[in-house]
Design a protein around this motif. Structure first.
Motif, PDB file in Angstrom:
ATOM      1  N   VAL A  75       0.953  -1.304   0.035  1.00 35.88           N
ATOM      2  CA  VAL A  75       0.010  -0.015   0.153  1.00 35.88           C
ATOM      3  C   VAL A  75       0.800   1.187   0.176  1.00 35.88           C
ATOM      4  CG1 VAL A  75      -1.820   1.406   1.386  1.00 35.88           C
ATOM      5  CG2 VAL A  75      -1.888  -1.204   1.228  1.00 35.88           C
ATOM      6  N   VAL A  76       0.770   1.986  -0.900  1.00 33.97           N
ATOM      7  CA  VAL A  76       1.629   3.231  -0.965  1.00 33.97           C
ATOM      8  C   VAL A  76       0.821   4.641  -1.272  1.00 33.97           C
ATOM      9  CG1 VAL A  76       3.309   1.834  -2.117  1.00 33.97           C
ATOM     10  CG2 VAL A  76       1.768   3.271  -3.589  1.00 33.97           C
ATOM     11  N   SER A  77       1.479   5.754  -0.802  1.00 38.61           N
ATOM     12  CA  SER A  77       1.028   7.040  -0.922  1.00 38.61           C
ATOM     13  C   SER A  77       2.522   7.951  -1.028  1.00 38.61           C
ATOM     14  CB  SER A  77       0.209   7.439   0.097  1.00 38.61           C
ATOM     15  OG  SER A  77      -0.114   8.899  -0.099  1.00 38.61           O
ATOM     16  N   VAL A  78       2.888   7.953  -2.321  1.00 37.77           N
ATOM     17  CA  VAL A  78       4.446   8.534  -2.505  1.00 37.77           C
ATOM     18  C   VAL A  78       4.121   9.657  -3.538  1.00 37.77           C
ATOM     19  CG1 VAL A  78       5.655   6.641  -1.663  1.00 37.77           C
ATOM     20  CG2 VAL A  78       5.107   6.772  -4.120  1.00 37.77           C
ATOM     21  N   ARG A  79       5.155  10.605  -3.621  1.00 37.45           N
ATOM     22  CA  ARG A  79       5.328  11.618  -4.629  1.00 37.45           C
ATOM     23  C   ARG A  79       6.447  11.817  -5.124  1.00 37.45           C
ATOM     24  NH1 ARG A  79       1.969  16.193  -2.157  1.00 37.45           N
ATOM     25  NH2 ARG A  79       0.743  14.377  -1.252  1.00 37.45           N
ATOM     26  N   ARG A  80       6.800  12.583  -6.379  1.00 38.46           N
ATOM     27  CA  ARG A  80       7.875  12.748  -6.743  1.00 38.46           C
ATOM     28  C   ARG A  80       8.848  13.469  -5.836  1.00 38.46           C
ATOM     29  NH1 ARG A  80       8.013  16.019 -12.250  1.00 38.46           N
ATOM     30  NH2 ARG A  80       7.089  17.425 -10.623  1.00 38.46           N
ATOM     31  N   ASP A  81      10.399  13.160  -5.876  1.00 39.56           N
ATOM     32  CA  ASP A  81      11.387  13.759  -5.015  1.00 39.56           C
ATOM     33  C   ASP A  81      11.161  13.861  -3.766  1.00 39.56           C
ATOM     34  OD1 ASP A  81      12.517  14.116  -7.583  1.00 39.56           O
ATOM     35  OD2 ASP A  81      11.753  16.316  -8.029  1.00 39.56           O
ATOM     36  N   ARG A  82      10.244  12.979  -2.924  1.00 33.57           N
ATOM     37  CA  ARG A  82      10.207  13.090  -1.691  1.00 33.57           C
ATOM     38  C   ARG A  82      10.537  11.841  -1.228  1.00 33.57           C
ATOM     39  NH1 ARG A  82       6.893  17.199   0.669  1.00 33.57           N
ATOM     40  NH2 ARG A  82       6.457  18.748  -1.108  1.00 33.57           N
ATOM     41  N   PRO A  83      11.507  11.727   0.087  1.00 35.68           N
ATOM     42  CA  PRO A  83      11.530  10.463   0.758  1.00 35.68           C
ATOM     43  C   PRO A  83      10.360   9.881   1.250  1.00 35.68           C
ATOM     44  CG  PRO A  83      12.298  12.416   2.174  1.00 35.68           C
ATOM     45  CD  PRO A  83      11.704  13.106   0.889  1.00 35.68           C
TER      46      PRO A  83
END
Length: 124
Positions: A75-83
């Motif tokens: 399960v993910v919730s990620v965005r560009r250029d973010r740790p």
């Protein structure tokens, strides 16, 4: 922004209303005794593996939802250029009915799948 919180016996992962709608995800409560590892990854997008099913995937920008690959469900919730924080669990909690029931028309009910074997969330 996804938030995580540790209580005395549970790791709570909370998604915003927009994340829940876009990624078709819900809040997750994991017992601490099944959490095997938690670490910060420098690029959450690069750490995400598998096929999206279901969820939102904007290539190179944003991923919200469930990513699957053989033997894994993330399960993910990620965005560009973010740790991001990557959480790995040993045995996901499985919610199963005590007995299989027949539905109208004779179709057998499906057992729900395990909740997650890993979660990745923004750290902002």
């Amino acid at each position: 922004m996804t938030t995580t919180r540790v209580t005395t016996d549970t790791l709570q992962i909370r998604f915003t209303r927009r994340e829940k709608i876009a990624g078709l995800v819900r809040d997750i409560d994991l017992p601490l005794d099944i959490v095997r590892d938690a670490r910060v990854v420098p690029d959450g997008l690069a750490a995400t593996r598998g096929l999206r099913a279901p969820g939102l995937g904007l290539p190179g920008l944003r991923m919200i939802g469930t990513w699957r690959r053989p033997g894994h469900k993330t399960v993910v919730s990620v965005r560009r250029d973010r740790p991001a924080v990557q959480i790995v669990v040993d045995h996901p909690p499985v919610r199963r009915p005590a007995a299989r029931r027949r539905r109208a028309g004779g179709a057998r009910g499906r057992h729900p799948r395990p909740l997650t074997d890993g979660a990745t969330a923004d750290t902002r």
